[in-house]
Design a protein around this motif. Structure first.
Motif, PDB file in Angstrom:
ATOM      1  N   GLU A  17       0.832  -1.194   0.000  1.00 14.25           N
ATOM      2  CA  GLU A  17       0.000   0.000   0.000  1.00 14.25           C
ATOM      3  C   GLU A  17       0.877   1.259   0.000  1.00 14.25           C
ATOM      4  N   THR A  18       0.293   2.357  -0.358  1.00 16.15           N
ATOM      5  CA  THR A  18       1.032   3.615  -0.396  1.00 16.15           C
ATOM      6  C   THR A  18       0.500   4.653   0.585  1.00 16.15           C
ATOM      7  N   SER A  19      -0.619   4.343   1.262  1.00 11.99           N
ATOM      8  CA  SER A  19      -1.181   5.278   2.235  1.00 11.99           C
ATOM      9  C   SER A  19      -2.204   4.540   3.086  1.00 11.99           C
ATOM     10  N   GLY A  20      -2.689   5.220   4.123  1.00 11.52           N
ATOM     11  CA  GLY A  20      -3.740   4.677   4.960  1.00 11.52           C
ATOM     12  C   GLY A  20      -3.220   3.903   6.158  1.00 11.52           C
ATOM     13  N   THR A  21      -4.123   3.221   6.850  1.00 10.97           N
ATOM     14  CA  THR A  21      -3.775   2.450   8.041  1.00 10.97           C
ATOM     15  C   THR A  21      -4.232   1.000   7.951  1.00 10.97           C
ATOM     16  N   VAL A  22      -4.605   0.554   6.769  1.00  6.88           N
ATOM     17  CA  VAL A  22      -5.116  -0.800   6.596  1.00  6.88           C
ATOM     18  C   VAL A  22      -4.155  -1.617   5.740  1.00  6.88           C
ATOM     19  N   LEU A  23      -3.806  -2.818   6.234  1.00  7.51           N
ATOM     20  CA  LEU A  23      -3.097  -3.801   5.421  1.00  7.51           C
ATOM     21  C   LEU A  23      -4.150  -4.741   4.846  1.00  7.51           C
ATOM     22  N   HIS A  24      -4.299  -4.731   3.545  1.00  7.64           N
ATOM     23  CA  HIS A  24      -5.348  -5.504   2.909  1.00  7.64           C
ATOM     24  C   HIS A  24      -4.940  -6.963   2.773  1.00  7.64           C
ATOM     25  N   ASP A  25      -5.813  -7.834   3.205  1.00  6.02           N
ATOM     26  CA  ASP A  25      -5.581  -9.271   3.116  1.00  6.02           C
ATOM     27  C   ASP A  25      -5.988  -9.765   1.740  1.00  6.02           C
ATOM     28  N   SER A  26      -5.019 -10.256   0.979  1.00  9.16           N
ATOM     29  CA  SER A  26      -5.297 -10.727  -0.372  1.00  9.16           C
ATOM     30  C   SER A  26      -5.542 -12.229  -0.428  1.00  9.16           C
TER      31      SER A  26
END
Length: 547
Positions: free
Chosen positions: A35-44
């Motif tokens: 990711e490049t911004s935010g506070t969430v790590l997306h689960d793929s």
């Protein structure tokens, strides 16, 4: 300095991306961390196990998530290991060279009163993975050995697999350690309930936050086979093995990984070859015997200061000054550091010895002290509790947040001021014990700047513990006994009998406690060799095998 080097030669920046293998069977969590911004790590993985980034997030796209070592960590959803009889944890990691110890790369489990209370974790210092139903006393460890550490300042690939009674630890796809006596399944921790599932943060409040970068973090509900582990890791492993091979073959000074621009090779200032078109070593194969289909294209630059001979001459001059005629009174480690384009000398020699070097080689030489100034422990002295002491804890527990905060502060004071241990005395309250050879002022302890509790609390004041020096022990003496105990009991083990051993310093009794299931015939010589210093107690866990 690296930026200046690259600018000087007009080098084009080339970022190396991690390999993206497609092994998905059993995948229950995957954070690409791109990711490049935010506070969430997306689960793929498709399992909806998104993670939450706490603290300062340093997003780097292909270079993963940066952890600042002070407040950055990822909260993984609760109960991530529930129902798992087998597991694989797999990720890329870049450990900053300034990383202290102890620390967790990740820890899945529970915590209470500032200590871990059942968890699975890995660390790069004394590279290992361990699982326990309680605290560190009950850890069942899979590790290459007590002195092996995961290299810093470069990307590494770490994998831990566990199935049945076997745990295997891999580095860059290569098996480093195997333990065939693991009796604790991941799903049994906390009865399946785990609320302290972290990446980049320990389950012990006195430990350090991780400092470095991570990417492509995966958890599987099964134990990957060795070929699968290799398939995921080989992209990273091949890339850096090839980088080292190219550097050596082309006569470079240094090859390293920069967390921002990727692989870098630095050449001597008088290098006459074409650094933009490097030769690849003919007939080279990786450790698996594979010939690469392609080679990396690293960022290249020449040193602005040094030829190879100049580095050699400077290293010789430092050695002659600090250790004349082989005198080993002072420790010394001297090397060329590519990222800063300087020679670094790590030593405990006083300034009266090193000042002439600083003057003569200004701008070329950096002296790094590995002594222990007050309030800033040397790396080999930091957080002694992880290796030789038990952590601070109040006698009656910490039933409220204020008490818990105060005891986290006591441990923080002990760690920051290079103590041996901190504990609660039922009569006088918190006590901090220092080595017998401590020279600083133990009555006026320094408070660690910027410290917060494990829940982010900033203290309005600090406790004033009772302080004392050990009547018997320096840190070195405790570590010598620890080594003697491990050597004595390990030597008595055999193919059919493997004795377990755990050693810690006990502050209240001022003794070194050796927990083991070895018989008296094995431990009596240890007690005799260290009279009134060693206490033998029964081991709390089944016998382990650290292969």
């Amino acid at each position: 300095m690296l930026a200046a080097l690259l600018l000087a030669v007009g080098a084009a920046l080339t970022t190396a991306a991690p390999a993206q293998a497609t092994i998905t069977d059993g995948l229950i969590l995957r954070y690409k961390m791109d990711e490049t911004s935010g506070t969430v790590l997306h689960d793929s993985s498709g399992q909806n196990h998104d993670g939450t980034v706490n603290g300062t997030a340093d997003w780097g796209a292909d270079q993963g998530l940066g952890f600042n070592g002070s407040n950055t960590y990822v909260k993984v959803p609760d109960n991530i290991m529930a129902g798992l009889n087998s597991i694989t944890v797999d990720f890329d990691v870049w450990i900053d060279k300034t990383m202290g110890k102890p620390y967790f790369l990740y820890g899945f489990g529970n915590t209470g009163n500032g200590s871990g209370n059942g968890y699975l974790f890995s660390t790069g210092n004394q590279f290992r993975t361990a699982v326990t139903q309680g605290d560190f006393h009950g850890e069942q460890q899979t590790r290459p050995g007590t002195s092996y550490q995961l290299a810093r300042g470069m990307w590494k690939h770490v994998t831990y697999t566990q199935s049945g009674t076997t745990g295997i630890l891999y580095e860059n796809g290569v098996e480093k350690a195997r333990n065939t006596n693991v009796t604790i399944t991941p799903g049994s921790i906390g009865g399946g309930t785990t609320t302290a599932d972290y990446i980049g943060r320990s389950l012990y409040s006195s430990d350090l936050y991780f400092h470095g970068r991570m990417r492509d973090f995966r958890v599987y509900n099964r134990s990957l086979g060795s070929s699968e582990v290799q398939a995921i890791a080989t992209g990273t492993e091949e890339q850096w093995a090839q980088l080292q091979a190219m550097a050596s073959y082309n006569g470079a000074l240094s090859a390293f990984d920069d967390p921002t621009v990727g692989p870098v090779i630095i050449f001597p200032s008088d290098y006459t070859g074409d650094i933009d078109n490097l030769q690849t070593p003919p007939d080279w194969t990786d450790e698996f015997g594979n010939a690469p289909a392609s080679w990396p294209t690293p960022t290249t630059a020449k040193s602005q200061l040094f030829t190879l001979q100049q580095i050699s001459d400077l290293e010789d001059a430092v050695t002659a000054q600090v250790q004349p005629d082989g005198d080993s009174t002072y420790r010394l480690n001297v090397y060329y550091d590519g990222p800063t384009d300087q020679v670094v000398a790590q030593t405990n020699a006083p300034s009266s010895v090193t000042d002439p070097l600083n003057t003569q080689y200004a701008g070329q030489l950096v002296i790094q002290s590995d002594a222990a100034p007050s309030g800033q422990c040397a790396q080999h002295e930091t957080a002694v509790a992880n290796a030789v002491a038990t952590p601070a804890a109040p006698v009656n527990g910490s039933a409220d947040s204020l008490t818990d905060l105060q005891w986290q502060q006591v441990q923080a004071l002990a760690d920051y001021n290079c103590a041996l241990t901190a504990f609660d005395d039922p009569t006088v309250g918190p006590v901090i014990i220092f080595p017998s050879d401590r020279t600083g002022d133990i009555d006026h302890l320094q408070q660690p700047p910027g410290w917060t509790s494990d829940t982010g609390q900033v203290p309005t004041d600090w406790p004033v513990p009772t302080t004392a020096k050990s009547p018997q022990f320096t840190l070195a003496q405790i570590q010598d006994i620890q080594t003697d105990a491990v050597d004595q009991i390990s030597a008595a083990s055999s193919d059919t009998t493997n004795y377990t051993v755990a050693v810690h310093y006990d502050g209240p009794s001022d003794r070194v406690v050796v927990e083991t299931d070895a018989p008296a015939s094995v431990t009596d010589p240890l007690v005799a060799a260290h009279p009134d210093q060693v206490v033998i107690t029964a081991a709390p866990t089944p016998a382990l095998t650290d292969n």
